[in-house]
Design an enzyme around this catalytic site. Structure first.
Site, PDB file in Angstrom:
ATOM      1  N   ASP A  28      30.516  50.088  39.670  1.00  0.00           N
ATOM      2  CA  ASP A  28      30.507  48.688  40.104  1.00  0.00           C
ATOM      3  C   ASP A  28      29.374  47.963  39.366  1.00  0.00           C
ATOM      4  O   ASP A  28      28.234  48.442  39.367  1.00  0.00           O
ATOM      5  CB  ASP A  28      30.273  48.655  41.620  1.00  0.00           C
ATOM      6  CG  ASP A  28      30.383  47.261  42.226  1.00  0.00           C
ATOM      7  OD1 ASP A  28      30.589  47.187  43.440  1.00  0.00           O
ATOM      8  OD2 ASP A  28      30.228  46.260  41.502  1.00  0.00           O
ATOM      9  N   TYR A  33      28.838  38.294  38.153  1.00  0.00           N
ATOM     10  CA  TYR A  33      28.853  36.980  37.484  1.00  0.00           C
ATOM     11  C   TYR A  33      27.435  36.589  37.027  1.00  0.00           C
ATOM     12  O   TYR A  33      27.250  36.030  35.944  1.00  0.00           O
ATOM     13  CB  TYR A  33      29.382  35.891  38.421  1.00  0.00           C
ATOM     14  CG  TYR A  33      30.860  35.951  38.772  1.00  0.00           C
ATOM     15  CD1 TYR A  33      31.667  37.002  38.363  1.00  0.00           C
ATOM     16  CD2 TYR A  33      31.443  34.937  39.530  1.00  0.00           C
ATOM     17  CE1 TYR A  33      33.004  37.048  38.708  1.00  0.00           C
ATOM     18  CE2 TYR A  33      32.789  34.971  39.876  1.00  0.00           C
ATOM     19  CZ  TYR A  33      33.562  36.039  39.471  1.00  0.00           C
ATOM     20  OH  TYR A  33      34.884  36.077  39.812  1.00  0.00           O
ATOM     21  N   ARG A  65      18.227  37.488  45.556  1.00  0.00           N
ATOM     22  CA  ARG A  65      18.505  38.229  46.802  1.00  0.00           C
ATOM     23  C   ARG A  65      17.196  38.564  47.528  1.00  0.00           C
ATOM     24  O   ARG A  65      17.149  38.644  48.756  1.00  0.00           O
ATOM     25  CB  ARG A  65      19.315  39.495  46.516  1.00  0.00           C
ATOM     26  CG  ARG A  65      20.740  39.148  46.087  1.00  0.00           C
ATOM     27  CD  ARG A  65      21.624  40.384  45.944  1.00  0.00           C
ATOM     28  NE  ARG A  65      22.793  40.042  45.126  1.00  0.00           N
ATOM     29  CZ  ARG A  65      23.843  40.820  44.942  1.00  0.00           C
ATOM     30  NH1 ARG A  65      23.899  42.005  45.527  1.00  0.00           N
ATOM     31  NH2 ARG A  65      24.854  40.443  44.182  1.00  0.00           N
ATOM     32  N   ASP A 120      35.029  43.772  38.597  1.00  0.00           N
ATOM     33  CA  ASP A 120      33.790  44.486  38.258  1.00  0.00           C
ATOM     34  C   ASP A 120      33.722  45.919  38.764  1.00  0.00           C
ATOM     35  O   ASP A 120      32.662  46.506  38.807  1.00  0.00           O
ATOM     36  CB  ASP A 120      32.563  43.684  38.723  1.00  0.00           C
ATOM     37  CG  ASP A 120      32.265  43.858  40.199  1.00  0.00           C
ATOM     38  OD1 ASP A 120      33.213  44.082  40.968  1.00  0.00           O
ATOM     39  OD2 ASP A 120      31.080  43.784  40.566  1.00  0.00           O
ATOM     40  N   GLU A 121      34.875  46.472  39.136  1.00  0.00           N
ATOM     41  CA  GLU A 121      34.860  47.862  39.610  1.00  0.00           C
ATOM     42  C   GLU A 121      35.897  48.684  38.847  1.00  0.00           C
ATOM     43  O   GLU A 121      36.966  48.182  38.509  1.00  0.00           O
ATOM     44  CB  GLU A 121      35.202  47.920  41.102  1.00  0.00           C
ATOM     45  CG  GLU A 121      34.183  47.235  41.989  1.00  0.00           C
ATOM     46  CD  GLU A 121      34.593  47.260  43.454  1.00  0.00           C
ATOM     47  OE1 GLU A 121      35.007  48.328  43.932  1.00  0.00           O
ATOM     48  OE2 GLU A 121      34.513  46.206  44.099  1.00  0.00           O
TER      49      GLU A 121
HETATM   50  P1  TTP Z   1      30.849  42.041  44.119  1.00  0.00           P
HETATM   51  O1  TTP Z   1      30.930  43.325  43.377  1.00  0.00           O
HETATM   52  O2  TTP Z   1      31.151  42.043  45.563  1.00  0.00           O
HETATM   53  O3  TTP Z   1      29.404  41.462  44.000  1.00  0.00           O
HETATM   54  P2  TTP Z   1      28.402  41.465  42.796  1.00  0.00           P
HETATM   55  O4  TTP Z   1      28.865  42.287  41.658  1.00  0.00           O
HETATM   56  O5  TTP Z   1      28.055  40.058  42.464  1.00  0.00           O
HETATM   57  O6  TTP Z   1      27.119  42.104  43.461  1.00  0.00           O
HETATM   58  P3  TTP Z   1      26.786  43.615  43.762  1.00  0.00           P
HETATM   59  O7  TTP Z   1      25.566  43.903  42.978  1.00  0.00           O
HETATM   60  O8  TTP Z   1      26.521  43.625  45.223  1.00  0.00           O
HETATM   61  O9  TTP Z   1      27.952  44.451  43.387  1.00  0.00           O
HETATM   62  O10 TTP Z   1      31.754  40.953  43.457  1.00  0.00           O
HETATM   63  C1  TTP Z   1      31.932  40.859  42.043  1.00  0.00           C
HETATM   64  C2  TTP Z   1      31.992  39.409  41.615  1.00  0.00           C
HETATM   65  O11 TTP Z   1      33.063  38.758  42.270  1.00  0.00           O
HETATM   66  C3  TTP Z   1      30.772  38.621  41.969  1.00  0.00           C
HETATM   67  O12 TTP Z   1      29.786  38.683  40.946  1.00  0.00           O
HETATM   68  C4  TTP Z   1      31.264  37.246  42.169  1.00  0.00           C
HETATM   69  C5  TTP Z   1      32.714  37.397  42.535  1.00  0.00           C
HETATM   70  N1  TTP Z   1      32.929  37.119  43.964  1.00  0.00           N
HETATM   71  C6  TTP Z   1      33.649  35.980  44.313  1.00  0.00           C
HETATM   72  O13 TTP Z   1      34.072  35.219  43.462  1.00  0.00           O
HETATM   73  N2  TTP Z   1      33.848  35.726  45.634  1.00  0.00           N
HETATM   74  C7  TTP Z   1      33.385  36.532  46.610  1.00  0.00           C
HETATM   75  O14 TTP Z   1      33.609  36.268  47.793  1.00  0.00           O
HETATM   76  C8  TTP Z   1      32.641  37.702  46.231  1.00  0.00           C
HETATM   77  C9  TTP Z   1      32.096  38.640  47.257  1.00  0.00           C
HETATM   78  C10 TTP Z   1      32.450  37.954  44.891  1.00  0.00           C
HETATM   79 MG    MG Z   2      29.502  44.297  41.821  1.00  0.00          MG
END
Ligand code: TTP
Ligand code: MG
Length: 606
Positions: A28, A33, A65, A120-121
């Site tokens: 992940d 973004y 954060r 992103d996963e």
């Molecule tokens: P996530 O993997 O949930 O979050 P992240 O990568 O920003 O943070 P983390 O370090 O906790 O993994 O989501 C991936 C991307 O998806 C995130 O960067 C922005 C987008 N996103 C949305 O557009 N809407 C949402 O409700 C969420 C949770 C994420």
């Molecule tokens: Mg992420």
């Protein structure tokens, strides 16, 4: 006693080695973004950064954060806790999609199945690679890279600890490569199944990785405070569980199976129970192109038809850009609405989809375009679907509109084009998306974000307005051979011998794509493009086994098998006569007596 030290018995590992033999990595990207923006503009690196979509901060970097800016916070609230928050508009997803594609490509370098989940996963099944590495590994030197969820008190007899240690090293290499090549930090989870790999991944974020051994799966699951943490448990299942006072995962672990069976089907009850214990045997499915391309727009409320039309029109413009980038021709469109239900103070989604004629799209110099008239046609279909979802004689309140192209024709170069025949991915990469997105069933693990209750209906009446593409017998047969029987085969053109009118571009394409047999091995999966079509590989094998044992080596046997019988006979008899065959191969375009003979298309590229 610490929960983590309570290991489940592993004395039966050998009997159930089917459960432990896999090694799965889940990766992940950290604050995805935000990282894309920080890599693009290093000035943003050391400041608290939020990515804004409308009035929401969809994500923030870890600097922000630390101030308390969390995902999906209102911009106003975020600025209260972090007044110097730098905000970047993240409504244009193009650069995020590009970054996501690059990460996927890097991960494919390990030649293991990679399944993309959202942007992103990724899941990577490294089972075979681990087995390879295990052969040369010094078992005494093996260590877990990164964090281990809990120290085991004893080795598992099936050897999964060593396998997962090696997997943790592979995960570390993957994360390093993503960072070195693209500049993104990531988290990883390493486990013997997808469920645990995904759920353990964020335990030590950011920029770290965590391994969990199978014996600790049930313990770790019991620490999750909501059953909703389990991927594939959506809002409806959660509601049903809560109604039985099953709130946390440990509640679910303790719930008697008989109680669950009263509220769910027997299969689903068993599955829920297994998931709560950290058991999951869903495979990592190699990702290809997305099954649908869609966009949604949410808002407070819209209650006027003309406003809805404006929203759809704006979405369509953006969607057409995405479709052009994708390159496939859509043959189905889906409209989604989220309706506010004033009586129940809730909202729910409804969808309806319709076939669309591929002729709405034109390929001009390899670029997919839609004329003004084509766009009007699409809007007419979209609004027709809308009026089927909403009774306009009554007031309505929408909080979201969505538009998606849901089925695609891989390539289309003309109604009677031989190109459609002479390509391995001859028909369509299509998926019917008719089930409820959320909770209807969890027989297979759905790791995609659970959506609220929703339903999709295929609008057959519109198929009459936009005629359904025909399904030639031959192509249906090929689809069956590729195990696509349940999927729909849309509009490959039918080949008739008298209609072989290839223009030069088509010919180039045919030569380039299918007939460069010198460079291609006929073994399944030889071509990288095949990796997205594992079912097609099988069909290829079948065809190789029987259909054209006499074909010269430069001929694609699957293509040959797709030809009408009389054409196959024509070719076979020519190949039996080496003189004429050789003549045709060396000078296909000079074959004056048969200007459109199929022979000229079976020429290896020079
Ligand atoms: P996530 O993997 O949930 O979050 P992240 O990568 O920003 O943070 P983390 O370090 O906790 O993994 O989501 C991936 C991307 O998806 C995130 O960067 C922005 C987008 N996103 C949305 O557009 N809407 C949402 O409700 C969420 C949770 C994420
Ligand atoms: Mg992420």
């Amino acid at each position: 006693m610490d929960d983590r030290n309570m290991e489940s018995s592993c004395s039966t590992c050998n009997e159930i080695d089917g459960e432990h033999f896999k090694s799965i990595i889940h990766i992940d990207l950290d604050c995805f973004y935000a990282q894309v923006e920080m890599v693009r503009n290093p000035e943003l690196r050391d400041v608290p950064l939020g990515i804004q979509q409308k009035n929401i901060v969809v994500t923030s970097n870890y600097e922000a954060r630390n101030y308390g800016v969390s995902k999906c916070m209102l911009v106003t609230d975020a600025l209260k806790v972090c007044p110097n928050l730098k905000l970047v508009n993240g409504e244009d997803l193009h650069s995020y999609r590009t970054a996501s594609g690059k990460v996927f490509l890097v991960l494919q370098g390990w030649r293991c199945p990679v399944e993309k989940l959202g942007m992103d996963e990724n899941f990577i099944d490294v089972t075979s690679l681990v087995e390879e590495k295990l052969k040369n590994a010094n078992l005494n030197d093996l260590i877990v890279m990164g964090q281990l969820y809990s120290e085991p008190s004893a080795e598992c007899p099936c050897g999964c600890h060593n396998r997962l240690k090696i997997a943790s090293q592979i995960a570390n290499e993957m994360r390093k490569k993503i960072y070195d090549e693209l500049g993104y930090t990531t988290c990883a989870g390493i486990a013997h199944n997808k469920l645990l790999a995904k759920l353990i991944c964020p335990l030590h974020k950011p920029n770290n990785q965590t391994t969990i051994f199978p014996q600790h799966g049930a313990n770790y699951m019991s620490t999750l405070t909501s059953v909703r943490s389990i991927p594939s448990i959506g809002s409806k299942t959660m509601e049903a569980l809560i109604s039985q006072k099953i709130i946390s995962v440990s509640d679910l672990q303790e719930a008697p199976l008989e109680i669950l069976k009263k509220h769910f089907s027997s299969d689903m009850a068993v599955r829920l129970k297994s998931l709560s214990l950290g058991e999951d045997n869903t495979p990592v499915k190699q990702s290809g192109k997305p099954q649908s391309i869609g966009l949604e727009d949410s808002f407070k409320t819209v209650s006027v038809k003309s406003e809805v039309e404006d929203k759809f029109s704006a979405l369509l413009q953006r969607l057409l850009v995405l479709v052009r980038e994708d390159g496939r021709i859509p043959v189905s469109v889906r409209v989604t609405l989220r309706k506010k239900d004033a009586k129940r103070l809730s909202s729910h989604r409804e969808s309806r989809q319709s076939q669309i004629s591929p002729s709405i799209f034109t390929l001009s110099s390899g670029v997919l375009t839609v004329t003004e008239a084509g766009q009007q046609k699409l809007m007419a279909i979209i609004m027709r679907l809308f009026t089927k979802l909403v009774d306009l004689s009554k007031p309505f309140h929408l909080t979201l509109v969505g538009l998606a192209f849901t089925k695609f024709q891989e390539r289309m170069t003309g109604r009677s084009s031989i190109v459609n025949y002479l390509m391995n991915d001859i028909s369509v990469q299509s998926v019917l998306n008719l089930q409820n997105d959320g909770d209807a069933s969890i027989t297979s693990m759905d790791y995609s974000a659970a959506s609220p209750s929703s339903s999709t209906t295929t609008d057959l009446s519109d198929a009459e307005i936009e005629p359904s593409p025909k399904k030639p017998k031959k192509v249906n047969w090929i689809a069956k051979k590729r195990c696509l029987a349940k999927e729909e085969v849309a509009s490959p053109s039918k080949l008739k011998v008298g209609e072989l009118r290839l223009n030069s571009k088509e010919l180039e394409k045919v030569s380039e794509l299918r007939l460069n047999s010198r460079d291609r091995s006929l073994t399944p999966r030889a071509s990288p493009a095949k990796d997205n079509f594992s079912d097609a590989s099988d069909s290829m094998k079948d065809l190789e086994d029987g259909a054209c044992n006499d074909c010269p080596s430069y001929v694609d046997k699957e293509v040959f098998s797709a030809l009408p019988d009389d054409m196959q006979q024509e070719l076979k008899s020519m190949w039996k006569n080496p003189t004429s065959s050789e003549k045709t191969r060396s000078s296909p375009r000079k074959n004056k007596s048969k200007p459109n003979s199929i022979m000229k298309y079976f020429v290896p590229q020079k």
